[in-house]
Design a protein around this motif. Structure first.
Motif, PDB file in Angstrom:
ATOM      1  N   ARG A   1       0.842  -1.206   0.000  1.00 42.08           N
ATOM      2  CA  ARG A   1       0.000   0.000   0.000  1.00 42.08           C
ATOM      3  C   ARG A   1       0.880   1.260   0.000  1.00 42.08           C
ATOM      4  O   ARG A   1       0.615   2.213  -0.721  1.00 42.08           O
ATOM      5  CB  ARG A   1      -0.906  -0.013   1.234  1.00 42.08           C
ATOM      6  N   ASP A   2       1.931   1.241   0.832  1.00 44.45           N
ATOM      7  CA  ASP A   2       2.858   2.384   0.889  1.00 44.45           C
ATOM      8  C   ASP A   2       3.543   2.609  -0.460  1.00 44.45           C
ATOM      9  O   ASP A   2       3.686   3.742  -0.913  1.00 44.45           O
ATOM     10  CB  ASP A   2       3.932   2.170   1.952  1.00 44.45           C
ATOM     11  N   ILE A   3       3.969   1.509  -1.092  1.00 44.12           N
ATOM     12  CA  ILE A   3       4.621   1.614  -2.392  1.00 44.12           C
ATOM     13  C   ILE A   3       3.658   2.219  -3.409  1.00 44.12           C
ATOM     14  O   ILE A   3       4.008   3.135  -4.156  1.00 44.12           O
ATOM     15  CB  ILE A   3       5.128   0.234  -2.854  1.00 44.12           C
ATOM     16  N   ALA A   4       2.430   1.723  -3.434  1.00 43.59           N
ATOM     17  CA  ALA A   4       1.429   2.224  -4.378  1.00 43.59           C
ATOM     18  C   ALA A   4       1.160   3.708  -4.137  1.00 43.59           C
ATOM     19  O   ALA A   4       1.070   4.500  -5.087  1.00 43.59           O
ATOM     20  CB  ALA A   4       0.140   1.418  -4.251  1.00 43.59           C
ATOM     21  N   GLN A   5       1.053   4.098  -2.873  1.00 46.64           N
ATOM     22  CA  GLN A   5       0.771   5.497  -2.556  1.00 46.64           C
ATOM     23  C   GLN A   5       1.960   6.392  -2.919  1.00 46.64           C
ATOM     24  O   GLN A   5       1.783   7.441  -3.529  1.00 46.64           O
ATOM     25  CB  GLN A   5       0.440   5.636  -1.074  1.00 46.64           C
ATOM     26  N   GLN A   6       3.157   5.954  -2.569  1.00 45.86           N
ATOM     27  CA  GLN A   6       4.350   6.759  -2.817  1.00 45.86           C
ATOM     28  C   GLN A   6       4.605   6.950  -4.319  1.00 45.86           C
ATOM     29  O   GLN A   6       5.055   7.999  -4.752  1.00 45.86           O
ATOM     30  CB  GLN A   6       5.567   6.090  -2.164  1.00 45.86           C
ATOM     31  N   LEU A   7       4.282   5.920  -5.099  1.00 43.88           N
ATOM     32  CA  LEU A   7       4.535   5.982  -6.539  1.00 43.88           C
ATOM     33  C   LEU A   7       3.302   6.391  -7.342  1.00 43.88           C
ATOM     34  O   LEU A   7       3.333   6.365  -8.564  1.00 43.88           O
ATOM     35  CB  LEU A   7       5.040   4.622  -7.040  1.00 43.88           C
ATOM     36  N   ALA A   8       2.227   6.756  -6.650  1.00 44.72           N
ATOM     37  CA  ALA A   8       0.958   7.133  -7.294  1.00 44.72           C
ATOM     38  C   ALA A   8       0.457   6.014  -8.219  1.00 44.72           C
ATOM     39  O   ALA A   8      -0.019   6.249  -9.313  1.00 44.72           O
ATOM     40  CB  ALA A   8       1.107   8.454  -8.047  1.00 44.72           C
ATOM     41  N   LYS A   9       0.570   4.788  -7.735  1.00 46.47           N
ATOM     42  CA  LYS A   9       0.141   3.608  -8.489  1.00 46.47           C
ATOM     43  C   LYS A   9      -1.305   3.331  -8.108  1.00 46.47           C
ATOM     44  O   LYS A   9      -1.596   2.908  -7.004  1.00 46.47           O
ATOM     45  CB  LYS A   9       1.045   2.422  -8.102  1.00 46.47           C
TER      46      LYS A   9
END
Length: 123
Positions: free
Chosen positions: A46-54
């Motif tokens: 979830r953090d990765i998706a949020q940080q990368l605007a995925k």
């Protein structure tokens, strides 16, 4: 003891052992085996998706076999948006993330360290 009154299959212990094994596995079912991804790994994803605007990952799905949206067709080796997981005795874990050709903004968050089974990260 007269063995002719019993069928031949009943004279050997092998069919009984096989029957016992089948019943044992059937009684246990698959309840002990989970395909769920642990909460800390889902939080990291979830953090990765949020940080990368995925925005194209459906993070409400928490099981390896439910996530068709985590696997997009690779187009001429130019675009790949895939999250793979591996299922072991202790459950399923995120093992690979491919983010090729997406021009994503941002940097990977520190929580990526919670993906202890991650062996491939391709940007």
């Amino acid at each position: 003891m007269n063995t002719q009154m019993y069928p031949k299959a009943m004279r050997s212990p092998v069919p009984l052992i096989i029957l016992f094994i089948l019943i044992s596995f059937g009684a246990g079912g698959t309840q002990g085996q989970t395909r769920s991804i642990p909460g800390d790994e889902m939080a990291a994803l979830r953090d990765i998706a949020q940080q990368l605007a995925k925005t194209d990952w459906d993070l409400s799905l928490k099981e390896c076999d439910e996530n068709g949206n985590w696997h997009t067709p690779v187009k001429h080796d130019l675009y790949n948006s895939t999250v793979n997981c591996i299922c072991l005795g202790d459950g399923c874990h995120i093992s690979a993330i491919y983010l090729k050709g997406q021009d994503l903004p941002g940097v990977l968050p520190k929580s990526i360290a919670n993906l202890s089974y991650l062996t491939i990260l391709w940007e």
